[in-house]
Design an enzyme around this catalytic site. Sequence first.
Site, PDB file in Angstrom:
ATOM      1  N   TYR A 124     -10.967  59.763 -53.579  1.00  0.00           N
ATOM      2  CA  TYR A 124     -10.383  60.936 -52.908  1.00  0.00           C
ATOM      3  C   TYR A 124      -9.111  61.398 -53.614  1.00  0.00           C
ATOM      4  CZ  TYR A 124      -7.373  63.434 -49.609  1.00  0.00           C
ATOM      5  OH  TYR A 124      -6.503  64.343 -49.038  1.00  0.00           O
ATOM      6  N   THR A 182      -1.944  66.397 -51.356  1.00  0.00           N
ATOM      7  CA  THR A 182      -1.606  65.208 -50.573  1.00  0.00           C
ATOM      8  C   THR A 182      -0.612  64.319 -51.322  1.00  0.00           C
ATOM      9  OG1 THR A 182      -2.566  63.118 -49.831  1.00  0.00           O
ATOM     10  CG2 THR A 182      -3.764  64.250 -51.524  1.00  0.00           C
ATOM     11  N   ASP A 183       0.085  63.480 -50.569  1.00  0.00           N
ATOM     12  CA  ASP A 183       0.984  62.497 -51.206  1.00  0.00           C
ATOM     13  C   ASP A 183       0.182  61.379 -51.895  1.00  0.00           C
ATOM     14  OD1 ASP A 183       0.047  61.181 -48.911  1.00  0.00           O
ATOM     15  OD2 ASP A 183       2.040  60.609 -48.177  1.00  0.00           O
ATOM     16  N   GLU A 184      -1.117  61.290 -51.567  1.00  0.00           N
ATOM     17  CA  GLU A 184      -1.895  60.164 -52.095  1.00  0.00           C
ATOM     18  C   GLU A 184      -2.090  60.245 -53.612  1.00  0.00           C
ATOM     19  OE1 GLU A 184      -5.163  58.856 -49.658  1.00  0.00           O
ATOM     20  OE2 GLU A 184      -4.295  59.778 -47.885  1.00  0.00           O
ATOM     21  N   LYS A 196      -8.254  64.860 -55.731  1.00  0.00           N
ATOM     22  CA  LYS A 196      -7.168  65.777 -55.381  1.00  0.00           C
ATOM     23  C   LYS A 196      -6.211  65.938 -56.570  1.00  0.00           C
ATOM     24  CE  LYS A 196      -6.337  67.591 -51.953  1.00  0.00           C
ATOM     25  NZ  LYS A 196      -6.762  68.897 -51.380  1.00  0.00           N
TER      26      LYS A 196
HETATM   27  P1  NAD Z   1     -10.940  68.084 -42.968  1.00  0.00           P
HETATM   28  O1  NAD Z   1     -11.888  67.140 -43.640  1.00  0.00           O
HETATM   29  O2  NAD Z   1     -10.662  67.934 -41.517  1.00  0.00           O
HETATM   30  O3  NAD Z   1     -11.460  69.583 -43.172  1.00  0.00           O
HETATM   31  C1  NAD Z   1     -11.966  70.064 -44.386  1.00  0.00           C
HETATM   32  C2  NAD Z   1     -12.612  71.414 -44.131  1.00  0.00           C
HETATM   33  O4  NAD Z   1     -13.084  71.922 -45.400  1.00  0.00           O
HETATM   34  C3  NAD Z   1     -13.820  71.346 -43.199  1.00  0.00           C
HETATM   35  O5  NAD Z   1     -13.782  72.406 -42.272  1.00  0.00           O
HETATM   36  C4  NAD Z   1     -15.009  71.505 -44.146  1.00  0.00           C
HETATM   37  O6  NAD Z   1     -16.141  72.116 -43.532  1.00  0.00           O
HETATM   38  C5  NAD Z   1     -14.407  72.395 -45.233  1.00  0.00           C
HETATM   39  N1  NAD Z   1     -15.101  72.268 -46.527  1.00  0.00           N
HETATM   40  C6  NAD Z   1     -15.462  71.120 -47.162  1.00  0.00           C
HETATM   41  N2  NAD Z   1     -16.078  71.396 -48.320  1.00  0.00           N
HETATM   42  C7  NAD Z   1     -16.087  72.762 -48.433  1.00  0.00           C
HETATM   43  C8  NAD Z   1     -16.557  73.654 -49.429  1.00  0.00           C
HETATM   44  N3  NAD Z   1     -17.177  73.206 -50.538  1.00  0.00           N
HETATM   45  N4  NAD Z   1     -16.386  74.978 -49.234  1.00  0.00           N
HETATM   46  C9  NAD Z   1     -15.785  75.440 -48.104  1.00  0.00           C
HETATM   47  N5  NAD Z   1     -15.334  74.636 -47.133  1.00  0.00           N
HETATM   48  C10 NAD Z   1     -15.474  73.310 -47.298  1.00  0.00           C
HETATM   49  O7  NAD Z   1      -9.614  68.014 -43.826  1.00  0.00           O
HETATM   50  P2  NAD Z   1      -8.087  68.133 -43.344  1.00  0.00           P
HETATM   51  O8  NAD Z   1      -7.616  66.797 -42.888  1.00  0.00           O
HETATM   52  O9  NAD Z   1      -7.949  69.303 -42.461  1.00  0.00           O
HETATM   53  O10 NAD Z   1      -7.370  68.416 -44.738  1.00  0.00           O
HETATM   54  C11 NAD Z   1      -7.235  69.751 -45.228  1.00  0.00           C
HETATM   55  C12 NAD Z   1      -6.564  69.707 -46.595  1.00  0.00           C
HETATM   56  O11 NAD Z   1      -5.288  69.094 -46.477  1.00  0.00           O
HETATM   57  C13 NAD Z   1      -7.336  68.911 -47.638  1.00  0.00           C
HETATM   58  O12 NAD Z   1      -7.267  69.593 -48.860  1.00  0.00           O
HETATM   59  C14 NAD Z   1      -6.590  67.580 -47.698  1.00  0.00           C
HETATM   60  O13 NAD Z   1      -6.700  66.993 -48.983  1.00  0.00           O
HETATM   61  C15 NAD Z   1      -5.173  68.026 -47.412  1.00  0.00           C
HETATM   62  N6  NAD Z   1      -4.305  67.006 -46.776  1.00  0.00           N
HETATM   63  C16 NAD Z   1      -4.731  66.366 -45.641  1.00  0.00           C
HETATM   64  C17 NAD Z   1      -3.875  65.439 -45.036  1.00  0.00           C
HETATM   65  C18 NAD Z   1      -4.277  64.734 -43.760  1.00  0.00           C
HETATM   66  O14 NAD Z   1      -3.530  63.874 -43.296  1.00  0.00           O
HETATM   67  N7  NAD Z   1      -5.405  65.055 -43.141  1.00  0.00           N
HETATM   68  C19 NAD Z   1      -2.616  65.182 -45.586  1.00  0.00           C
HETATM   69  C20 NAD Z   1      -2.226  65.867 -46.742  1.00  0.00           C
HETATM   70  C21 NAD Z   1      -3.080  66.792 -47.322  1.00  0.00           C
HETATM   71  P1  TYD Z   2      -6.688  57.311 -42.638  1.00  0.00           P
HETATM   72  O1  TYD Z   2      -6.431  57.974 -41.328  1.00  0.00           O
HETATM   73  O2  TYD Z   2      -8.111  57.168 -43.098  1.00  0.00           O
HETATM   74  O3  TYD Z   2      -5.816  58.107 -43.720  1.00  0.00           O
HETATM   75  P2  TYD Z   2      -5.475  57.722 -45.271  1.00  0.00           P
HETATM   76  O4  TYD Z   2      -6.393  56.650 -45.724  1.00  0.00           O
HETATM   77  O5  TYD Z   2      -5.726  59.018 -45.967  1.00  0.00           O
HETATM   78  O6  TYD Z   2      -4.034  57.296 -45.269  1.00  0.00           O
HETATM   79  O7  TYD Z   2      -6.035  55.874 -42.607  1.00  0.00           O
HETATM   80  C1  TYD Z   2      -4.658  55.698 -42.331  1.00  0.00           C
HETATM   81  C2  TYD Z   2      -4.347  54.232 -42.477  1.00  0.00           C
HETATM   82  O8  TYD Z   2      -5.026  53.527 -41.437  1.00  0.00           O
HETATM   83  C3  TYD Z   2      -4.854  53.647 -43.783  1.00  0.00           C
HETATM   84  O9  TYD Z   2      -3.903  52.676 -44.233  1.00  0.00           O
HETATM   85  C4  TYD Z   2      -6.155  52.967 -43.400  1.00  0.00           C
HETATM   86  C5  TYD Z   2      -5.913  52.529 -41.967  1.00  0.00           C
HETATM   87  N1  TYD Z   2      -7.103  52.521 -41.100  1.00  0.00           N
HETATM   88  C6  TYD Z   2      -7.376  51.388 -40.335  1.00  0.00           C
HETATM   89  O10 TYD Z   2      -6.641  50.379 -40.372  1.00  0.00           O
HETATM   90  N2  TYD Z   2      -8.482  51.398 -39.525  1.00  0.00           N
HETATM   91  C7  TYD Z   2      -9.311  52.480 -39.463  1.00  0.00           C
HETATM   92  O11 TYD Z   2     -10.325  52.415 -38.721  1.00  0.00           O
HETATM   93  C8  TYD Z   2      -9.014  53.637 -40.242  1.00  0.00           C
HETATM   94  C9  TYD Z   2      -9.907  54.845 -40.204  1.00  0.00           C
HETATM   95  C10 TYD Z   2      -7.875  53.623 -41.047  1.00  0.00           C
END
Ligand code: NAD
Ligand code: TYD
Length: 358
Positions: free
Chosen positions: A159, A133-135, A163
């Site tokens: 988090y 992630t970019d975070e 990561k």
């Molecule tokens: P998500 O929380 O929707 O899904 C995570 C999945 O991993 C779930 O299906 C969960 O059951 C599975 N999981 C959790 N712990 C596990 C374990 N110990 N063993 C096997 N499976 C397990 O997450 P997401 O939003 O789909 O993100 C997927 C990946 O992408 C993550 O690594 C996250 O850090 C990265 N990422 C997400 C975003 C975003 O905006 N959502 C952006 C950049 C990177």
């Molecule tokens: P989120 O979707 O949780 O992603 P991340 O924290 O990984 O960026 O949140 C996106 C942005 O939205 C973040 O700045 C927090 C804000 N946010 C709210 O303002 N209200 C909400 O209920 C949630 C879940 C997030």
Amino acid sequence: MAILVTGGAGFIGSNFVLDWLAQSEETLVNLDKLTYAGNLRNLESLQNDPRHVFVHGDIGDTAQVGQLLARHQIRAVLHFAAESHVDRSISGPRAFIQTNVVGTFSLLEAVRAYWQALAPAQQAAFRFLHVSTDEVYGSLEPEAPAFTEAHRYAPNSPYSASKAASDHLVRAYHHTYGLPVLTTHCSNNYGPLHFPEKLIPLMIVNALAGKALPVYGDGQQVRDWLFVNDHCSALRTVLAAGQPGQTYNVGGWNEKPNLEIVQRVCALLDELQPRADGLPYASQISFVADRPGHDRRYAIDARKLSADLGWKPAETFESGIRKTVQWYLDHPQWVQEVQSGAYRDWVQSHYAQAGSAA
Ligand code: NAD
Ligand code: TYD
């Protein structure tokens, strides 16, 4: 030969699985623990597809992962599995350390043992793609340039720290053992199948349910939004052509403050499914206490990925957010099951079938 996807029942993972199988005949083994974020409903369309092998398991189970790698002659691992929600990491960080750090370490150990036993040609062709992630880069000042791959690490939440730790382990396995790893740093994704605890899906489902739309602090925190299918295409590109040991930033050049995102979602709902009383959905916006340690701004410089590997996002924010809102309007049952928790019963009742595929 096959690929192994971890976390393929989550938001990005399930979009990736569907996207991959729409364009490849190769078997895909999907290892997922099915935490609250894992939803097999997302993959219902693959129920009778022999190319999709679902395995209910934990990335931390080195023995099980080792068996899967050998049995399916895995040529590449795409590692999505993680605890992914910042707010949950603030209230309960332990699971983040366990899965994101210890789990990734265990997975790497299983992969290292398997990879070291491969023939030289297969070793050279093998890839471990770590989805990060970019975070991990921390928060940017308003006028600062976007994150490049050279930006220093400064994770601010449990988090992002977990990561970052996993990124360092992946890097070390390349440097020390020569494992052919690739790491991507993507910005905030949005799109179909997104669990409604994250900003965009939460706002859509709360708006439709007549509930408050909770905006943290002043709503001026900036995120860089990418439609999930564009993330999937970036991952396919990096897997196919990325240089082992390299990292690639993935982003949509779509920086927007949260309040603007929420207002755009409200405006689309006003157009597509107006409230019965004629009031705008934006009247449901409610400013609430800020998230502790809230990162003010993320922005991704994705020029390396486009210059070196020719990747470009296909969606603009406008086209992507419209598709997303429409998807939620078209899938009330998915939303209802996720909100009521019934998706977990569905998983249990279908588990025998899903598990038997393993
Ligand atoms: P998500 O929380 O929707 O899904 C995570 C999945 O991993 C779930 O299906 C969960 O059951 C599975 N999981 C959790 N712990 C596990 C374990 N110990 N063993 C096997 N499976 C397990 O997450 P997401 O939003 O789909 O993100 C997927 C990946 O992408 C993550 O690594 C996250 O850090 C990265 N990422 C997400 C975003 C975003 O905006 N959502 C952006 C950049 C990177
Ligand atoms: P989120 O979707 O949780 O992603 P991340 O924290 O990984 O960026 O949140 C996106 C942005 O939205 C973040 O700045 C927090 C804000 N946010 C709210 O303002 N209200 C909400 O209920 C949630 C879940 C997030």
